[in-house]
Scaffold this motif. Structure first.
Motif, short mmCIF file in Angstrom:
data_model
loop_
_atom_site.label_atom_id
_atom_site.label_comp_id
_atom_site.label_asym_id
_atom_site.label_seq_id
_atom_site.Cartn_x
_atom_site.Cartn_y
_atom_site.Cartn_z
N GLU A 176 0.84 -1.22 0.00
CA GLU A 176 0.00 0.00 0.00
C GLU A 176 0.86 1.25 0.00
O GLU A 176 0.49 2.28 -0.55
CB GLU A 176 -0.92 0.01 1.24
CG GLU A 176 -1.94 -1.12 1.29
CD GLU A 176 -3.11 -0.88 0.35
OE1 GLU A 176 -3.05 0.04 -0.46
OE2 GLU A 176 -4.07 -1.68 0.44
N ARG A 177 2.03 1.15 0.64
CA ARG A 177 2.88 2.34 0.77
C ARG A 177 3.81 2.55 -0.42
O ARG A 177 4.49 3.57 -0.49
CB ARG A 177 3.74 2.22 2.04
CG ARG A 177 3.01 2.57 3.32
CD ARG A 177 3.98 2.81 4.44
NE ARG A 177 4.84 1.67 4.68
CZ ARG A 177 4.53 0.64 5.47
NH1 ARG A 177 3.38 0.64 6.11
NH2 ARG A 177 5.37 -0.36 5.64
N ASP A 189 5.46 3.87 -3.39
CA ASP A 189 5.27 5.14 -4.08
C ASP A 189 5.75 4.99 -5.51
O ASP A 189 6.85 4.53 -5.75
CB ASP A 189 6.09 6.24 -3.37
CG ASP A 189 5.60 7.61 -3.77
OD1 ASP A 189 5.31 7.79 -4.96
OD2 ASP A 189 5.51 8.48 -2.89
N LEU A 190 4.87 5.36 -6.44
CA LEU A 190 5.23 5.19 -7.86
C LEU A 190 6.50 5.94 -8.22
O LEU A 190 7.24 5.54 -9.11
CB LEU A 190 4.10 5.68 -8.74
CG LEU A 190 2.96 4.68 -8.93
CD1 LEU A 190 1.80 5.34 -9.63
CD2 LEU A 190 3.44 3.49 -9.73
N ARG A 216 1.21 17.01 -1.64
CA ARG A 216 2.03 15.91 -2.16
C ARG A 216 3.40 16.46 -2.55
O ARG A 216 3.50 17.40 -3.33
CB ARG A 216 1.35 15.30 -3.38
CG ARG A 216 2.19 14.28 -4.11
CD ARG A 216 2.44 13.03 -3.33
NE ARG A 216 3.64 12.36 -3.81
CZ ARG A 216 3.93 11.09 -3.59
NH1 ARG A 216 3.13 10.34 -2.87
NH2 ARG A 216 5.04 10.58 -4.05
N ARG A 232 -4.30 11.45 -9.53
CA ARG A 232 -3.70 10.16 -9.19
C ARG A 232 -3.79 9.87 -7.69
O ARG A 232 -3.89 8.71 -7.28
CB ARG A 232 -2.25 10.10 -9.67
CG ARG A 232 -2.16 9.93 -11.19
CD ARG A 232 -0.83 10.33 -11.73
NE ARG A 232 0.20 9.34 -11.50
CZ ARG A 232 0.42 8.27 -12.26
NH1 ARG A 232 -0.35 8.05 -13.29
NH2 ARG A 232 1.38 7.43 -12.00
N ILE A 285 -3.57 6.03 -6.43
CA ILE A 285 -2.28 5.61 -7.00
C ILE A 285 -1.13 6.21 -6.20
O ILE A 285 -0.16 5.54 -5.88
CB ILE A 285 -2.19 6.03 -8.49
CG1 ILE A 285 -3.29 5.35 -9.28
CG2 ILE A 285 -0.82 5.68 -9.07
CD1 ILE A 285 -3.45 5.87 -10.69
N LEU A 286 -1.24 7.48 -5.87
CA LEU A 286 -0.22 8.16 -5.07
C LEU A 286 -0.78 8.39 -3.67
O LEU A 286 -1.96 8.71 -3.51
CB LEU A 286 0.14 9.52 -5.68
CG LEU A 286 0.82 9.52 -7.05
CD1 LEU A 286 0.92 10.94 -7.57
CD2 LEU A 286 2.19 8.90 -6.95
N ARG A 287 0.06 8.24 -2.68
CA ARG A 287 -0.38 8.52 -1.31
C ARG A 287 -0.15 9.99 -1.00
O ARG A 287 0.91 10.53 -1.34
CB ARG A 287 0.43 7.68 -0.31
CG ARG A 287 0.00 6.23 -0.28
CD ARG A 287 1.00 5.42 0.48
NE ARG A 287 0.86 5.56 1.91
CZ ARG A 287 0.10 4.77 2.66
NH1 ARG A 287 -0.61 3.81 2.10
NH2 ARG A 287 0.02 4.93 3.97
#
Lengths: 578, 253
Positions: A567-568, A570-571, B10, B51, B56-58
């Motif tokens: 879950e963590r 990061d792309l 972000r 995103r 997709i991005l936290r």
């Protein structure tokens, strides 16, 4: 165009170096670079400076050419003949040099530019020189020379050979595409070199064959001496001159000798370049740019998968893991074709060789014994190296991470599902190989009793999935915990830092695997120790079962624990290609 | 409220150890039935925002709620209500168009999949392409497949990132109608696009971003009546040019 081409080469090289140096500011690349540099130093340079080399340094090492000439008087003729054979075989088994395959940027920016096709080819030729030079320099590190000057000469000679090979392959690729051309001039230009090379092969091969057949040779060196001597003079020597001229710089004993030979080799290379450029012009008259288009469409065909009826449809309900099992299964079923099997040929050849050696050693020369050994080697390969090679799991799917992360599914199920298909596939391969090996084992291992054979076979079939699943868990854990360190898809990251990263990752995976398999192995050993006095060989089976059970539990626990890490992810941490 | 974004920030790690803030303290809400346009110059943070909303991005900080479900803490429930159509069509190269739709139906537990898929394939002019792999399709067709995957389920929140990229005129027209129809049927729709006339035509509200921050939020009429935008003009393009500091295009001409 020459200036523009040089500009592209210089700027691209400079920017690539700057980019790699700049990324060293990130700890992962810096650590990788340090480890990579240490590896290169200790594996190559330190060995060169080591006691073995120091000992050799004391005595005079003859040059490669002198050494070869001592062993075989007709050595240079033989090397030339070998090159001729390779040149002839290239027409039957063509190797694409990639010289006429332009990158997307080159296609989009240079094709519409007001430059000729010849200039484009020269540009590609120039661009390919830097990697060839790098390859030549690397090869010079491994030759057993003492003096740096000798290494420099070797690198120069190797550079010319590699360049000539690349240009020749390009010429063959261009000509082969036109052998059946409707245009008579194009067909003539295509057939001329083929006929010439075949005539050359016959002119050189016939006297060699005659000499070997008529003169009795007691051993292989004597036979080579006879064959080399047969083509050292007359028409064969003239025909072989360009081939010999190409490799002679490699065997030069002094700087002066090298210079003369190098110039001769450059002349041969220039003739090859002129042939390729002229061929390309002749072919253009028949069809403009056809060669480039053919090359591009071939590349596209290789890259694009094909739809195949698999008779396997995804059910609309069920566990999440089965979705990934199906998805990865479809990928394997549609990706496999003859071309993808080519890389495995060396392993098969190795297995066959190993089997032959085993048969020779044991005296069991029956085909059944050999097949048994091959089957066991394949089982070992599937179990121990398969998970490293088959990457149709999360490692392969990191490039689809932005899609996967939008799906409303449990992270642990994603990780488990991703490794399910490749693990089951490899397990089935291993089982099949073990069954074959067991059936044939009477011939290969006659000293083993039937209970031992069956017990070993059953235990192997239980241990195989344990090892395979444990390895996949570790590899996928690495992909989840260190996504930036795992190459995406088929990319091959380059650079010293990436080499170091791969070494660190490999060591980490190995360590994790030992930790993971350890408890199962210990428990299994205890079970075997307790029961083997009672039930002898059959004790292997419960021992393997216990080991398998423990690893299964560990896999479940590990995938659950990896869920939050997934879950963590990061792309922006995932390494994209350069 | 269908979509709530609260103080979303972000940041990205830069190559020299520095950090770059792509989106800084962004907050907004979108109600059911609203179609909100998210616009801004290149690098404004629109795609990063979308995103993050898609999971997709936290978020570095702040939170995103989809129908009350936090996209980080309650990801599965939130994602089940979302459909994200990215600008770059990412598809599995070994799955056919039909298999992609089936895969999505399985993941999102779509009950009347067959009928929905058939209707969507007709609507998006994908008929005859069901057995094609993505590599055999044009970019526009791949974009349609991505949109079909997003629409094959009843998502309460639809996120479109440049939805018209690569589509032909007929596809653009149908896409516009589809977005409006989804909004009217009660879905919360967020559309990011550089096509200001499209945004002005189909969106009920507009959010303008620049340098990672929200600099304007409201209907076109509301924005045109703002004091600081007086004289900018009444259409979205003129307003956009003014709020992003590029002046009025009419004045420049």
């Amino acid at each position: 165009m020459l200036g523009a081409s040089l500009y592209i080469i210089v700027c691209s090289t400079r920017n690539r170096i700057v980019r790699r140096l700049r990324r060293l500011r990130e700890p992962r690349y810096l650590i990788g670079a340090v480890v990579g540099a240490a590896y290169v130093y200790f594996s190559i340079f330190a060995r060169m400076r080591g006691p073995g080399m120091a000992g050799r340094r004391g005595r005079t090492t003859p040059s490669l050419g002198a050494a070869l000439a001592t062993v075989q008087p007709g050595a240079s003729a033989l090397v030339g003949a070998a090159l001729l054979v390779i040149a002839a075989l290239t027409w039957i088994f063509p190797t694409d040099s990639g010289l006429i395959e332009f990158s997307e940027a080159e296609t989009d920016l240079l094709f519409p530019a007001p430059v000729t096709r010849r200039q484009l080819l020269i540009h590609r030729l120039m661009r390919s020189q830097l990697p060839l030079l790098f390859g030549a320099v690397v090869s010079s590190i491994f030759v057993p020379f003492n003096a740096i000057a000798e290494r420099v000469r070797f690198a120069g000679g190797m550079f010319i050979v590699l360049s000539a090979i690349r240009v020749y392959f390009t010429g063959v690729t261009l000509a082969r595409a036109r052998l059946m051309s409707e245009s008579v001039p194009a067909r003539r230009v295509a057939w001329t070199p083929l006929v010439a090379i075949l005539a050359a092969a016959v002119t050189v091969g016939a006297p060699m064959w005659r000499a070997v057949v008529t003169e009795s040779a007691g051993n292989i060196p004597a036979m080579l001496t006879i064959a080399g001597g047969a083509v050292s003079s007359g028409p064969p020597a003239i025909i072989l001159w360009p081939f010999i001229a190409l490799v002679r710089p490699l065997f030069a004993g002094s700087a002066t000798q090298f210079l003369g030979r190098f110039l001769a080799a450059v002349v041969v290379l220039a003739v090859l370049v002129a042939w390729v450029l002229r061929s390309d012009e002749a072919f253009q008259e028949a069809a403009v740019d056809q060669a480039a288009r053919t090359a591009r469409s071939r590349a596209q065909r290789q890259a694009a998968p094909r739809v195949r009826a698999t008779m396997w449809s995804l059910a609309l309900s069920g566990r999440t893991e089965s979705v990934f099992f199906w998805k990865n299964g479809m990928q394997t079923l549609r990706a496999i074709n003859i071309r993808t099997l080519v890389p495995f040929i060396p392993f098969v050849l190795f297995s066959v060789m190993a089997a032959t050696l085993r048969m020779s050693a044991s005296g069991a020369r029956g085909p059944a014994a050999g097949s048994c050994i091959v089957a066991l080697i394949l089982a070992a390969f599937s179990t121990l190296l398969g998970p490293q090679t088959v990457r149709s799991d999360l490692r392969g799917d990191l490039r689809h991470l932005d899609l996967l992360k939008t799906w409303p599914v449990k992270a642990a199920a994603v990780i488990r599902g991703e490794m399910l298909w490749p693990a089951i596939l490899l397990t089935l391969c291993a089982w099949f190989a073990v069954v074959c090996g067991t059936i044939l084992s009477t011939a290969a291992f006659p000293e083993l009793t039937t209970p031992w054979r069956l017990s070993l076979s059953a235990a192997a079939m239980l241990v195989a999935p344990a090892l395979i699943f444990a390895q996949f868990t570790v590899h996928n854990a690495a992909a989840v915990l260190f996504p930036g360190w795992v190459p995406i898809g088929n990319q091959r990251p380059r650079g010293l830092d990436m080499l170091g990263q791969r070494l660190i990752l490999f060591a980490g995976v190995l360590l994790a695997l030992v930790v993971m398999v350890g408890p199962g192995a210990i428990a299994g050993f205890i079970v075997w120790f307790v029961f083997h006095r009672l039930i002898d060989a059959a004790a292997l089976v419960p021992a393997a079962m216990v080991g398998l059970a423990i690893v299964c539990v560990e896999v479940l626990l590990a995938t659950e624990a990896l869920g939050p890490a997934y879950e963590r992810i990061d792309l922006s941490d995932v390494e994209r290609g350069e | 409220m269908a979509l709530v974004v609260e103080q979303f920030t972000r940041t990205y790690a830069g190559p020299s150890g520095s950090t770059f803030t792509a989106v800084d303290g962004l907050s907004f809400q979108v109600r059911s039935g609203e179609i909100v346009g998210l616009i801004g110059p290149n690098g404004a943070g629109k795609t990063t925002t979308l995103r993050a909303l898609a999971g997709i991005l936290r978020p570095t900080s702040g939170r995103v709620l989809v129908d009350g479900h936090d996209i980080v803490a309650d990801a599965i429930a939130a994602k089940r209500r979302l459909a994200f159509m990215p600008d770059e069509p990412h598809l599995f190269e070994y799955l056919t168009v039909g298999e992609h739709l089936r895969l999505v139906a399985r993941l999102y537990q779509v009950e009347d999949f067959e009928q929905r898929a058939k209707a969507l394939i007709e609507e998006l002019e994908l008929a005859g392409k069901e057995r094609s792999l993505p590599g055999e399709l044009s970019r526009g067709m791949r974009q349609k497949v991505v949109i079909a995957c997003g629409l094959v389920r009843d998502a309460s929140t639809l996120l479109f990132d440049e939805p018209l990229t690569g589509l032909d005129p007929v596809g653009i027209r149908r896409m516009r109608q589809t977005i409006v129809a989804r909004g009217r049927s009660g879905a919360c729709v967020l559309v990011s696009s550089h096509l200001l006339h499209l945004v002005e035509e189909i969106c009920t509200r507009v959010i303008i971003m620049d340098h990672g921050r929200k600099i304007a939020d409201g209907t076109v009429a509301e924005l045109a009546s703002r004091h600081d935008l007086a004289g900018a003009g009444s259409n979205l393009e003129q307003i956009f040019m003014r709020v992003t500091g590029h002046g009025s295009p009419v004045a420049q001409e």
